[in-house]
Design an enzyme around this catalytic site. Sequence first.
Site, PDB file in Angstrom:
ATOM      1  N   LYS A  54       0.114  -4.681 -14.314  1.00 55.89           N
ATOM      2  CA  LYS A  54       1.362  -3.958 -14.331  1.00 55.89           C
ATOM      3  C   LYS A  54       2.180  -4.246 -15.741  1.00 55.89           C
ATOM      4  CE  LYS A  54       1.792  -3.931  -9.307  1.00 55.89           C
ATOM      5  NZ  LYS A  54       2.110  -5.091  -8.250  1.00 55.89           N
ATOM      6  N   GLN A  98       5.514  -9.435  -5.792  1.00 53.20           N
ATOM      7  CA  GLN A  98       4.054  -9.147  -5.422  1.00 53.20           C
ATOM      8  C   GLN A  98       4.055  -9.713  -3.810  1.00 53.20           C
ATOM      9  OE1 GLN A  98       2.261  -7.328  -7.197  1.00 53.20           O
ATOM     10  NE2 GLN A  98       0.382  -7.570  -6.019  1.00 53.20           N
ATOM     11  N   ASP A 121       9.376  -0.831  -5.428  1.00 51.39           N
ATOM     12  CA  ASP A 121       8.347  -0.740  -4.455  1.00 51.39           C
ATOM     13  C   ASP A 121       8.848   0.328  -3.414  1.00 51.39           C
ATOM     14  OD1 ASP A 121       5.885  -1.884  -4.808  1.00 51.39           O
ATOM     15  OD2 ASP A 121       6.919  -3.797  -4.561  1.00 51.39           O
TER      16      ASP A 121
HETATM   17  N1  GUN Z   1       0.457  -5.968  -3.450  1.00 56.84           N
HETATM   18  C1  GUN Z   1      -0.733  -5.072  -3.400  1.00 56.84           C
HETATM   19  N2  GUN Z   1      -0.116  -3.599  -3.898  1.00 56.84           N
HETATM   20  C2  GUN Z   1       1.305  -4.127  -3.957  1.00 56.84           C
HETATM   21  C3  GUN Z   1       2.222  -3.241  -4.159  1.00 56.84           C
HETATM   22  O1  GUN Z   1       2.437  -1.960  -4.404  1.00 56.84           O
HETATM   23  N3  GUN Z   1       3.562  -3.858  -4.258  1.00 56.84           N
HETATM   24  C4  GUN Z   1       3.712  -4.956  -4.116  1.00 56.84           C
HETATM   25  N4  GUN Z   1       5.084  -5.603  -4.057  1.00 56.84           N
HETATM   26  N5  GUN Z   1       2.852  -5.986  -3.474  1.00 56.84           N
HETATM   27  C5  GUN Z   1       1.502  -5.388  -3.714  1.00 56.84           C
END
Ligand code: GUN
Length: 296
Positions: A54, A98, A121
Amino acid sequence: MAAQIIDGKAFAATVREKVAGHVARLKEEHNITPGLAVVLVGEDPASQVYVRSKGKQTVEVGMNSVEHKLDVDTSEADLLALVDQLNNDPAIHGILVQLPLPKHLDEDLVINSISPAKDVDGFHISNVGLLSTGQKSMVPCTPLGCLMMLRDHHGSLSGMNAVVVGRSNIVGKPMAQLLLGDSCTVTIAHSRTKDLPDVVRRADIVVAAVGRPEMVPGDWIKEGATVIDVGINRIERDGKNVLVGDVDFASASERAGAITPVPGGVGPMTIACLLANTVTACCRANGLAEPEGLTA
Ligand code: GUN
């Protein structure tokens, strides 16, 4: 006839290009650089890989990336204090905590402490409510990516029968809302659904998001249907570690009209849509027109 392959890797590259174009314009015309903050608590190896990816892609499209890596035994109060600080930082337009969080932290509490306008998100309860009532919201990245690919393939989705297999808050439920928003007739199916094969056989669009390797075989797929496979499952096959989806690709691609592969389908779209959401959040925060084609 063999299905057309929907190339998510290539599509994600076009989304990132669009995002980069918007970022460049924001900088040139308004002297604004969108900023994304990612918070990682602990050292889960898969999460570390995601977060690194990311951060890298955020910088590649010209945005500012801020990473906060916290100790695995960080207290809830300290994590909430960090989120509060980011909520109040005008240089930060998107915040992502996350998941999963270590067990001693209340995920719902933490997610709902993020400012809804910065919740890239789309997990905050306000955004869930806005999406389900057809109002402007931040939309979860993976379902947004699936919708973009479906719109690109079909143009209008109006009147199509869509079956979403899986009822998670992250994919299944928001996916169903988005398809409903595009005037599909939507069924949410799951592991307890009666006559699941027949339910799936009625679908013009199948979105599989159950997290079970190759659970949907080809003979559940209606001839010519579009299949979006959200699953990313690591299994051992012939002594090798391989990635497979929730759909049995070999048999489903014999019947589908179009299908996303795993890997290289939905996967790359998730981060691309996170970047798209960050630009959208930045434009909204500054009262500027939203980027076209990057929102739901
Ligand atoms: N963990 C795995 N995929 C995601 C996501 O798209 N967002 C978040 N916040 N955590 C994740």
